[in-house]
Write an enzyme that holds these catalytic residues in place. Sequence first.
Site, PDB file in Angstrom:
ATOM      1  N   LYS A 150       0.822  -1.220   0.000  1.00  0.00           N
ATOM      2  CA  LYS A 150       0.000   0.000   0.000  1.00  0.00           C
ATOM      3  C   LYS A 150       0.856   1.270   0.000  1.00  0.00           C
ATOM      4  CE  LYS A 150      -0.790   0.542   4.985  1.00  0.00           C
ATOM      5  NZ  LYS A 150      -0.163   1.846   5.167  1.00  0.00           N
ATOM      6  N   ASP A 209      -4.290   7.444   4.907  1.00  0.00           N
ATOM      7  CA  ASP A 209      -3.677   6.120   5.114  1.00  0.00           C
ATOM      8  C   ASP A 209      -4.294   5.477   6.358  1.00  0.00           C
ATOM      9  OD1 ASP A 209      -1.988   3.968   4.800  1.00  0.00           O
ATOM     10  OD2 ASP A 209      -0.249   4.949   5.708  1.00  0.00           O
TER      11      ASP A 209
END
Length: 667
Positions: A33, A215
């Site tokens: 990610k 995030d």
Amino acid sequence: MSKWLAGLNAEQAEAVNHNHGPLLILAGAGSGKTTVLVSRTGRLIEENVAQASQIAVLTFTNKAARELKHRVQNKVGSTAKGLWAGTFHSFGLQLLRKNYQYLGLTPNFGVLDQSDSQAVIKDLCKTIKTSKDKFDADKLLSLVNILRSGKKIPPGHLDEYHELAEVIAPKYERKLVLLGVTDFEGLLLEPIKLFKKFPEVLEKTQKQFTQIMVDEFQDTNAEQMLLVDYLSREHKNLTVVGDDDQSIYGWRGAEIANILNFPSNNDNCKVVKLEKNYRSVTSILDLGNEVISKNKKRHGKILRSTKVKNDEEKPEVFILENEDEEADFVLREIQTFKRQHDYKYADIAILYRSNTQGAFIESSLRRNHIPYEISGGTSIFERKEAKDVLAYLKQSILPDEVSLRRILNTPPRGIGDTTLEKLSDFAFENKIDLQSACIRWRETGVADKQGSSMDEFFKWLWVFPQRVLDDSSIGAGVSERFQNLMRDCGYRDYLAQQANDGLIFDKKWQVVEIVGRILESFLTKRDHSINSLKEFIDAMLLRDDNSDDERKDQVQLMTFHASKGLEFPVVLLVGVEEDLLPHKRLGSDIDEERRLFYVGITRAQKKLILTYCRQRKKMGQIKPVFASRFLTEASESLYSFYQMGARPVSGLERENLVSDFLNKLKK
């Protein structure tokens, strides 16, 4: 092909290529990610979809923000310099620094940490008559914060706490205003208040940031979600990255509904699933996938390993008799992995649900001289000495009442409670701050001796920042100058008097030395100016210590919670038992406890070992215990099972063991 797509899989590339509108990136454990976030940010800048200064990336750790900015700048160059990346709290602090006047704050407002907030709560409790002598300040503060955010206190709290929180909450907020400070909760609540009350500030901020990225979205709470909503409400360019299967912070306010409902709450939301795992071998993921599949409320996804399949070993489950045997077993495994498999100590992590479980293992490692590190311990900035010396620096540049009260008589300058009371009364009556009252001490009725002492103190304090930065007569470097100035004001002698022996004093002074070194390290990357010192103070308020991320060669001991985001070649999950996992007292949300177990499993890259005991000492009594339901729910075909607490020994290994034993006897 764009350089930003090089080396990415199809799903990662799809996420990186997205320009406008809401996007949910479901990023499974070990699915890359961070690479996706970096590549998308860099591509938006380089292809002029947005300027760097129009992008805000909100993270949960300063380390994650630093890594992202560093990687983007390395690839994009100077055009990436305006990129904003940081934690929700640092975003709130920056916003309040720019717009302090709207909320009645001073330009140099301070930020209370948890312990300072608790001290304010304790003081307020003294002014209220109750039938209870003592209250848990931490518990009371959490209830006050619930009320401050406009929510109702959930059932299950004692009436006395509930009632007191209702009385104290408005007093607490007024006290913060009086002190000219906010607190950590305020760094989220005040920006929301700012956006609600002053549409012009909201509009200006929305125009400034046209691309918002978040995030670890599964860890957001209601206030963070509202803040994100405000920022993206007009342009809808909101990209969130997270994994609902790793949502493990419900106990501190994280709301899994934020990520579960994101597609339905945002029209035309694009959803991209990252299911290729670059971390773990297939057998570990097979166990993890089966465990997490038992949770019904989740975005369905299945992790698949990118590792080449060979004769990999399955996860192993061992039953031990009790916690002593468990600690001995862990020790033997560490020694085996180090000796026979050429792993370093730092490659091995021992994870447990509760901190108390680590004590037996820590004792065993210490006895056998195995180096180890316990993660998630108390930050050095929680130490009194660090708070004291930082208060000196802060008061010299960004004065506030909290810092002043901390240092005015530390070390003792004869300015006791009576003097302080006169000064406080004078400040209140004349609508001035405490520092101004100290300077005008002749009008307050304070004695000449105490007044002169304050004059000397402030005379020294005004030149403190400049002497730290460039006074070569007191030291060659920033760290040395900082320490010498703390000696000069008598702080070192004060610590020596406070300590019972030399060893305690050395530890206390060492904290001052460490703060000095951190300050010097911070300034080496910036110009030596007052503005850089202000940046340092803000960074320290947010606990961004800029420390070296390199680990020493030590076995890692930590809770499941502390392990999130980390990975290790070898992981041992100890105490996989009912009442520990799920936890009897703390584990009321079974789905979250199962996610916690899943997080533990997916930390392992190559080797995963799980243990549980037949009996464990609880409240002074030995009681039988049983395997966690999360383990028994999984098919036994997914792991190797050893009921006797040891692997069977092959013929050759048995001969070697016997030979070694006989040789030792002969010696």
